[in-house]
Design a protein around this motif. Structure first.
Motif, PDB file in Angstrom:
ATOM      1  N   ARG A 125       0.778  -1.200   0.058  1.00  0.00           N
ATOM      2  CA  ARG A 125       0.052  -0.097   0.198  1.00  0.00           C
ATOM      3  C   ARG A 125       0.934   1.315  -0.006  1.00  0.00           C
ATOM      4  NH1 ARG A 125      -3.726  -1.957   4.689  1.00  0.00           N
ATOM      5  NH2 ARG A 125      -5.472  -2.850   3.665  1.00  0.00           N
ATOM      6  N   VAL A 126       0.484   2.309  -0.654  1.00  0.00           N
ATOM      7  CA  VAL A 126       1.027   3.824  -0.379  1.00  0.00           C
ATOM      8  C   VAL A 126      -0.082   4.513   0.254  1.00  0.00           C
ATOM      9  CG1 VAL A 126       1.715   5.732  -1.809  1.00  0.00           C
ATOM     10  CG2 VAL A 126       2.287   3.262  -2.749  1.00  0.00           C
ATOM     11  N   SER A 127       0.125   4.968   1.348  1.00  0.00           N
ATOM     12  CA  SER A 127      -0.687   5.628   2.158  1.00  0.00           C
ATOM     13  C   SER A 127      -0.380   6.975   2.871  1.00  0.00           C
ATOM     14  CB  SER A 127      -0.992   4.674   3.601  1.00  0.00           C
ATOM     15  OG  SER A 127      -1.377   3.524   3.016  1.00  0.00           O
ATOM     16  N   VAL A 128      -1.182   7.697   3.375  1.00  0.00           N
ATOM     17  CA  VAL A 128      -0.899   8.828   4.147  1.00  0.00           C
ATOM     18  C   VAL A 128      -1.702   8.983   5.437  1.00  0.00           C
ATOM     19  CG1 VAL A 128      -1.375  11.638   4.118  1.00  0.00           C
ATOM     20  CG2 VAL A 128      -0.557  10.336   1.811  1.00  0.00           C
ATOM     21  N   GLN A 129      -0.547   9.528   6.430  1.00  0.00           N
ATOM     22  CA  GLN A 129      -0.972   9.870   7.745  1.00  0.00           C
ATOM     23  C   GLN A 129      -1.129  11.291   7.724  1.00  0.00           C
ATOM     24  OE1 GLN A 129       0.886   7.985  11.292  1.00  0.00           O
ATOM     25  NE2 GLN A 129      -0.111   9.543  12.543  1.00  0.00           N
ATOM     26  N   THR A 140      -5.489   5.404   2.464  1.00  0.00           N
ATOM     27  CA  THR A 140      -4.618   4.450   1.433  1.00  0.00           C
ATOM     28  C   THR A 140      -4.900   5.204   0.110  1.00  0.00           C
ATOM     29  OG1 THR A 140      -5.287   2.403   2.798  1.00  0.00           O
ATOM     30  CG2 THR A 140      -4.797   2.110   0.548  1.00  0.00           C
ATOM     31  N   LEU A 141      -3.730   5.508  -0.447  1.00  0.00           N
ATOM     32  CA  LEU A 141      -3.934   6.047  -1.863  1.00  0.00           C
ATOM     33  C   LEU A 141      -4.119   5.057  -2.975  1.00  0.00           C
ATOM     34  CD1 LEU A 141      -2.430   8.134  -0.148  1.00  0.00           C
ATOM     35  CD2 LEU A 141      -1.260   9.044  -1.924  1.00  0.00           C
ATOM     36  N   THR A 142      -3.314   3.730  -2.583  1.00  0.00           N
ATOM     37  CA  THR A 142      -3.583   2.695  -3.910  1.00  0.00           C
ATOM     38  C   THR A 142      -2.955   1.584  -3.024  1.00  0.00           C
ATOM     39  OG1 THR A 142      -3.335   1.941  -5.988  1.00  0.00           O
ATOM     40  CG2 THR A 142      -1.384   2.987  -4.955  1.00  0.00           C
TER      41      THR A 142
END
Length: 685
Positions: A125-129, A140-142
């Motif tokens: 996963r590519v994510s942002v907090q 979750t971006l993707t």
């Protein structure tokens, strides 16, 4: 409720960003910026972050228990980032973006991912907090499935909401395998909508609303929202898990931000929702960590918790904004009970935890508590999806009829209308007309129109002809709704623009695209002459024969929010005169996350009438049927059997029947390749 997101886990509240984030097609990271076309009303994309790991970590850090270092194996250069010592899936690598990201700006994030040699495969996963006022949000971006020891290029788009601090990071779905990252490139662009366009609210004769999240109030999105809508619906901020995550602890800040914005822009607020089987904290149904029973004491406890929650919401908005019905308080309606119908149950009611502990009485209780708490100035709605289908319509109508007969204060009935191009509009109209016989108002609460017809379709952007078809569909849907305008309190679209839909990438179900520009769907409502050169009516689809509703004393409940099944015009079929038992099957699906909804149209292309039928097929991708309608559904292994309901067993030559089911899948949802009706193979298509 399609806006649903996974409930946070005890260790890390992963909030799926299906309503906010859309994965894009794979592109070459090196060409990422140059390939971005600048839409009308947008600044040129600007590169805000690059990391090639050729001379160090480039600002990247370990997240959780992981460690990070550089390696001599790069995607295109001589170095990359290696993430090791991971214990939990959320351990990974991060880079702070507090000083890089701006709320309301849309970012395209490109990077390369792989696992070390011999590490097998993993879903990454590519994510942002984002952290705001001490509260973290995880987005979750993707998700990239099946990453192996071969480099994979990935891009995604993201529009952050407000934050005090933020970080971009790489994690995994479940496996704590070592991960390699390279050639990270992030560019941002701020879009500006065309505010010279006619507001949608001017083209709709009843109040027009849009469901929103806090990000939708920022920058150009906020301008677009203020220009076109008369009311808003909070997508998630008024649900039980957002308002009362732990017993007695109420968090209204996010919802209040939306209400404040509505007041500033002279808008109404449609509250959503007080009671739901999803996004309700587990503690509601527990005592000292153990599940509530059906004892009198546990039933009394759950009723008290329901009443306390409703009263707390009502009291907060009265105390903060003034009495309901006065100019300072914009809340005019609330979804009291959401998605309580399950047409597969004998009484039509969903077997939720509410039902398990309290039986059907909780529905009437919720409305009575709400009337006492909110008073007469707030319209109290029941809300559900798939209500256009006859077998869902019947228990929904029966439930509302029963509640009204008991004197329960139900003011309105909501129809979500999560549909797709080709869904039968006459079938929707039949449902509206059925409820017009009752003393209630109605509302379209969550309208969107997926450009996909089934799971076999996938694209980054829908083809131009499909967007035109979507525009005509919106035209025809709104024309039908306008014929019944006197029955409606409001019409709400579930989302502002396509990059933030809850549906899968490419569904593009809304009126504006990700660059905030008007689509044919917008013109379908505002000025159909501008959709295209040769408008043609949306193909009419014959509705499944209706169920004659019968009033029973037991209220009803509905299926889990799912994407409404696709219904498409029946293809023209030339029956083979020599075969009295010929048949044809059209199978369409709409997918989301690990679930899907399938629509199955069975056409008798033979020369003999059927007085009963059984359809069989196989789901060879490990899918499971979780709930079906308009037929009796069973599954043994991969084999699925659907047998006619009592009211649709007769199928004349040339006649069709529409049935469907909700299902689950593990990431792949292959279509059945063959069907048989009564043992006779059917043509497919």
């Amino acid at each position: 409720m399609p806006s649903a997101r996974p409930v946070p886990s005890a260790l890390r509240p992963v909030v799926a960003a299906a309503a906010a984030l859309v994965a894009l097609a794979l592109v070459a990271a090196g060409a990422l910026v140059s390939s971005l076309a600048t839409p009308a009303g947008a600044l040129s994309p600007a590169v805000v972050l690059t990391s090639d790991f050729e001379s160090g970590l480039d600002g990247w850090q370990a997240r959780g228990a992981a460690s990070v270092s550089t390696t001599a194996t790069g995607a295109r250069g001589a170095g990359s980032l290696l993430v090791q010592d991971r214990v939990d899936p959320w351990d990974g690598a991060l880079i702070p973006v507090t000083e890089i990201f701006e709320p309301g700006t849309t970012y395209t994030i490109g990077l390369w991912l792989r696992l070390p040699d011999g590490a097998g495969t993993a879903d990454l996963r590519v994510s942002v907090q984002r952290d705001l006022d001490g509260q973290p949000s995880y987005e979750t971006l993707t998700t990239v499935e099946g990453v192996s020891s071969q480099w994979r290029q990935v891009t995604a788009t993201y529009t952050p909401g407000l934050f005090d601090t933020a970080s971009l990071y790489v994690e995994s779905v479940s496996s704590p395998a070592d991960v390699m990252v390279d050639d990270v490139l992030v560019s941002g662009v701020r879009y500006t909508p065309d505010l010279s366009l006619t507001p949608v609210s001017d083209a709709v004769s009843v109040p027009f609303g849009i469901a929103v999240e806090p990000q939708d109030l920022l920058g150009g999105r906020g301008d677009l929202l203020a220009h076109h809508a008369e009311q808003i619906t909070p997508g998630n901020q008024m649900k039980p898990d957002a308002i009362q995550p732990t017993e007695g602890t109420f968090t209204f800040a996010a919802a209040d931000g939306l209400v404040d914005w509505a007041i500033e822009h002279d808008m109404r607020v449609y509250g959503h929702t007080l009671l739901w089987h999803q996004q309700t904290p587990d503690w509601f149904f527990q005592r000292d960590g153990a599940a509530l029973t059906t004892s009198a004491a546990d039933q009394a406890l759950l009723r008290e918790r329901l009443r306390t929650h409703i009263e707390a919401v009502a009291d907060h908005y009265r105390e903060t904004y003034g009495e309901y019905g006065t100019p300072g308080n914009p809340i005019f309606a609330f979804d009291v009970v959401n998605e309580v119908i399950d047409e597969s149950q004998p009484d039509g009611l969903r077997r939720s935890e509410w039902y398990r502990v309290l039986g059907p009485s909780y529905i009437a209780d919720a409305f009575r508590y709400a009337r006492a708490a909110f008073g007469p100035e707030v319209l109290l709605f029941i809300n559900d999806y798939n209500t256009e289908y006859p077998d869902k319509r019947a228990p929904y109508l029966r439930l509302v009829t029963d509640l009204l007969a008991q004197g329960v204060p139900v003011d309105g009935v909501g129809h979500q209308l999560h549909v797709e191009v080709g869904r039968s509009i006459p079938m929707v109209e039949d449902t509206i007309e059925a409820f017009e016989a009752l003393d209630v108002t109605q509302a379209v609460t969550e309208l969107d129109v997926s450009a996909y017809r089934d799971s076999g379709e996938s694209w980054t952007q829908p083809p131009a002809d499909r967007l035109l078809e979507q525009g005509y569909y919106y035209r025809d849907m709104l024309a039908m709704l306008e014929r019944h305008a006197s029955s409606f309190e409001s019409i709400t679209i579930w989302g502002l623009e396509d990059s933030r839909t809850w549906l899968r990438s490419g569904a593009a179900p809304l009126l504006f695209d990700g660059a905030l520009q008007a689509k044919p769907a917008y013109w379908g409502i505002v000025d159909p002459s501008r959709i295209g050169a040769t408008p043609t009516p949306t193909p009419s689809v014959t509705a499944t024969p209706g169920v004659t509703p019968t009033v029973t004393p037991t209220p009803s409940v509905t299926p889990t929010p799912s994407v409404t099944p696709t219904v498409t015009a029946t293809p023209s079929v030339t029956p083979t005169p020599a075969d009295p038992r010929a048949c044809r099957v059209a199978y369409t699906t709409n997918d989301w996350n690990t679930g899907f909804t399938a629509g199955v149209r069975v056409t008798n292309t033979g020369t003999s009438a059927l007085s009963g039928w059984t359809l069989t097929f196989s789901l060879d991708g490990g899918q499971r049927v979780t709930q079906g309608w308009s037929a009796s559904w069973t599954q043994s292994g991969a084999r699925v059997t659907a047998t006619n309901a009592a009211w649709n067993g007769s199928l004349a030559p040339g006649g069709s029947v529409d049935i469907g089911f909700n299902g689950s899948h593990t990431g792949s949802n292959p279509r059945p390749t063959s069907f048989a009706l009564g043992g006779v193979p059917c043509a497919v298509g």
